[in-house]
Design an enzyme around this catalytic site. Sequence first.
Site, PDB file in Angstrom:
ATOM      1  N   HIS A  69      -7.895  39.510  27.692  1.00  0.00           N
ATOM      2  CA  HIS A  69      -7.048  38.200  28.001  1.00  0.00           C
ATOM      3  C   HIS A  69      -6.787  37.520  27.426  1.00  0.00           C
ATOM      4  O   HIS A  69      -6.427  36.289  27.319  1.00  0.00           O
ATOM      5  CB  HIS A  69      -8.637  38.266  28.998  1.00  0.00           C
ATOM      6  CG  HIS A  69      -9.138  38.486  30.651  1.00  0.00           C
ATOM      7  ND1 HIS A  69      -7.906  39.204  31.438  1.00  0.00           N
ATOM      8  CD2 HIS A  69     -10.084  39.587  30.447  1.00  0.00           C
ATOM      9  CE1 HIS A  69      -8.532  39.908  32.344  1.00  0.00           C
ATOM     10  NE2 HIS A  69      -9.861  40.218  32.063  1.00  0.00           N
ATOM     11  N   GLU A  99       0.104  35.626  36.848  1.00  0.00           N
ATOM     12  CA  GLU A  99       1.475  35.066  36.148  1.00  0.00           C
ATOM     13  C   GLU A  99       2.900  35.145  36.749  1.00  0.00           C
ATOM     14  O   GLU A  99       3.627  35.134  36.407  1.00  0.00           O
ATOM     15  CB  GLU A  99       1.272  36.599  35.509  1.00  0.00           C
ATOM     16  CG  GLU A  99       2.288  37.900  36.455  1.00  0.00           C
ATOM     17  CD  GLU A  99       1.170  38.587  36.631  1.00  0.00           C
ATOM     18  OE1 GLU A  99       0.625  39.709  37.584  1.00  0.00           O
ATOM     19  OE2 GLU A  99      -0.190  37.825  37.073  1.00  0.00           O
TER      20      GLU A  99
END
Length: 217
Positions: free
Chosen positions: A89, A119
């Site tokens: 992450h 995203e």
Amino acid sequence: SFERALAFVPGVISSQGVVMAFVLLHRERSEAAARYLATVDALTGCLNRRALELRVREEIAHAQRHQRPCALLVFDLDHFKRINDAHGHAGGDAVLVHAATVLRAGVRTGDFVGRYGGEEFCVLLRETGAEGAMAVAERLRGTLAVTPVSVAEAAVRVGASVGVAAFDPSAGEGWEALFRRADDALYRAKRAGRGRCELAPASVAELAERLSGIPSP
């Protein structure tokens, strides 16, 4: 003496006034900082989703009122899950920050960038029609593609698919309709192989025609 005591009063009052002014200034700055933080995505520094929607609604209202063009670009980073799986992450966060930096650096002062979620990023271009918006989308997508991110000594390339929708002041559409058209174009870009830009149909009527396959009367 009483006279000496009185002589200190103005100084005490003045000091209290300075302290009060400092307290009020600090409070105003704290409130301003809180308002700013409420509009910003903590990771990327872009507008957060709520602030993005408000800003786009305001811009659409302005464009509608003055019969001026604007355009919405929706970016989705390609294969982002693979980046998270390969680099964790922290690596994914580095990519998001990089993408936000590229997008914000690549637009004009009056334009703005928001993180819609995950995203996915949105860019609102003022005073820009379909042709200009596609040119900006291609330029930003290309810049992302050729500027890899350094993650734990690895160069991670960032691809993006982009949906572009030009706002038509005569159509009277709002934020939801404009976003749906851009989002539909984005998914067409992804289905076509990713790493590309697609332009949404010019109106809601054209979108309905394309989806149904039945020509409008």
